[in-house]
Design a protein around this motif. Sequence first.
Motif, short mmCIF file in Angstrom:
data_model
loop_
_atom_site.label_atom_id
_atom_site.label_comp_id
_atom_site.label_asym_id
_atom_site.label_seq_id
_atom_site.Cartn_x
_atom_site.Cartn_y
_atom_site.Cartn_z
N MET A 133 36.51 4.68 61.49
CA MET A 133 36.07 6.06 61.73
C MET A 133 34.63 6.27 61.27
O MET A 133 33.89 7.06 61.87
CB MET A 133 37.00 7.03 61.00
N PHE A 134 34.23 5.57 60.21
CA PHE A 134 32.84 5.65 59.76
C PHE A 134 31.90 5.08 60.82
O PHE A 134 30.85 5.66 61.13
CB PHE A 134 32.67 4.91 58.43
N ILE A 135 32.29 3.94 61.39
CA ILE A 135 31.50 3.34 62.46
C ILE A 135 31.43 4.28 63.67
O ILE A 135 30.38 4.44 64.30
CB ILE A 135 32.11 1.98 62.88
N LEU A 138 28.99 7.11 62.99
CA LEU A 138 27.62 6.62 63.12
C LEU A 138 27.24 6.46 64.60
O LEU A 138 26.13 6.82 65.02
CB LEU A 138 27.46 5.28 62.41
N GLY A 139 28.17 5.92 65.40
CA GLY A 139 27.89 5.71 66.80
C GLY A 139 27.64 6.98 67.56
O GLY A 139 26.83 7.01 68.50
N LEU A 182 26.85 0.84 70.80
CA LEU A 182 27.41 1.50 69.63
C LEU A 182 28.08 2.83 70.00
O LEU A 182 29.17 3.13 69.50
CB LEU A 182 26.33 1.73 68.57
N GLY A 183 27.45 3.60 70.86
CA GLY A 183 28.04 4.86 71.28
C GLY A 183 29.35 4.65 72.03
O GLY A 183 30.32 5.39 71.84
N THR A 184 29.39 3.63 72.89
CA THR A 184 30.61 3.32 73.64
C THR A 184 31.71 2.86 72.70
O THR A 184 32.88 3.24 72.86
CB THR A 184 30.32 2.22 74.68
N ILE A 185 31.36 2.04 71.72
CA ILE A 185 32.33 1.59 70.71
C ILE A 185 32.94 2.79 70.00
O ILE A 185 34.16 2.87 69.80
CB ILE A 185 31.67 0.64 69.70
#
Length: 310
Positions: A133-135, A138-139, A182-185
């Motif tokens: 959830m932190f990742i 950030l994304g 990163l946004g897609t992840i």
Amino acid sequence: MLRFVLKRFAYMIITIFIVITATFFMMHSIPGNPFASPKKLPAQTVKNINKKYGLDKPITTQYVLFMENLVLHGDLGESYQYPGLTVNSIIAQRAPVSGELGGEALILGFALGIILGIVAAFKKNQWQDYTVMFIAILGIAIPSFVLAALLQYFFTVKFSVFPTSGWGGFKYTILPALSMALGTIAVYARFMRSNCIEVIGQDYIMTAEAKGVSKVALVYKHVLRNAIMPAITMLGPQIAMIFTGTFVIEVIFSIPGIGRYFVSCVSDRDYPVILGTTIFVAILYIISVFVVDVLYGFIDPRIRLSGGKK
């Protein structure tokens, strides 16, 4: 099923026609002259240029000629700023570069997002869940161009691991693809987490666990198949983002893709290129949604059965 496919196909054709028509008239309603320059051109020169590109004709006549060339010949016209260079050739040369970069970012983002979402769901309220959830936060919070600048600084300026910019092989795609992925992840991780948690709570999952089904079989046969269906719906529109999502990134990393070319043509008011690129992306978007609808009908028969009743 045939009726379902034909119905979706008809909707696709109508939507493409509306998009092309709206784009054409909006582009030609923009004030200004694409051939304007600091030094005023002679009136006869301007007249000859307008005649060459058909700009001296009424807007409706221009539209009819454009549609005729597009439908009968697949011709999107000739660039204003680069005489002799057609829009078709520009797209053919530049789109594969954007497609390779965007496709790599989409595959990376989709795969990692699905995996992280499943891990977070099965490790709910544990450190693995909090990390994912932190990742994801950030994304969503960090724009791709900010991340691109940070990656450039650390991995090209500070440590010289990857090339700063340009295009020439797989190593040139790593940083741009990471910037976009990163946004897609983040999106797929959050989405899959919530879907998997909902599926895990179903009675048939509890029954499978009680029967001693292995963890791998439980995830693959029962959880993933049911939880991934909405994610497939999201995947369709994101296929078009393979091209539109690379615009800013291509400028930052000096990648010779269609996005970078589109940005420069906007500033140059190269209307045929802007129009052709917009139509290309719109058609790609609509076709991708159509394909996902059809696949959805194959995967889940309930969709095509309900659709046939309408």
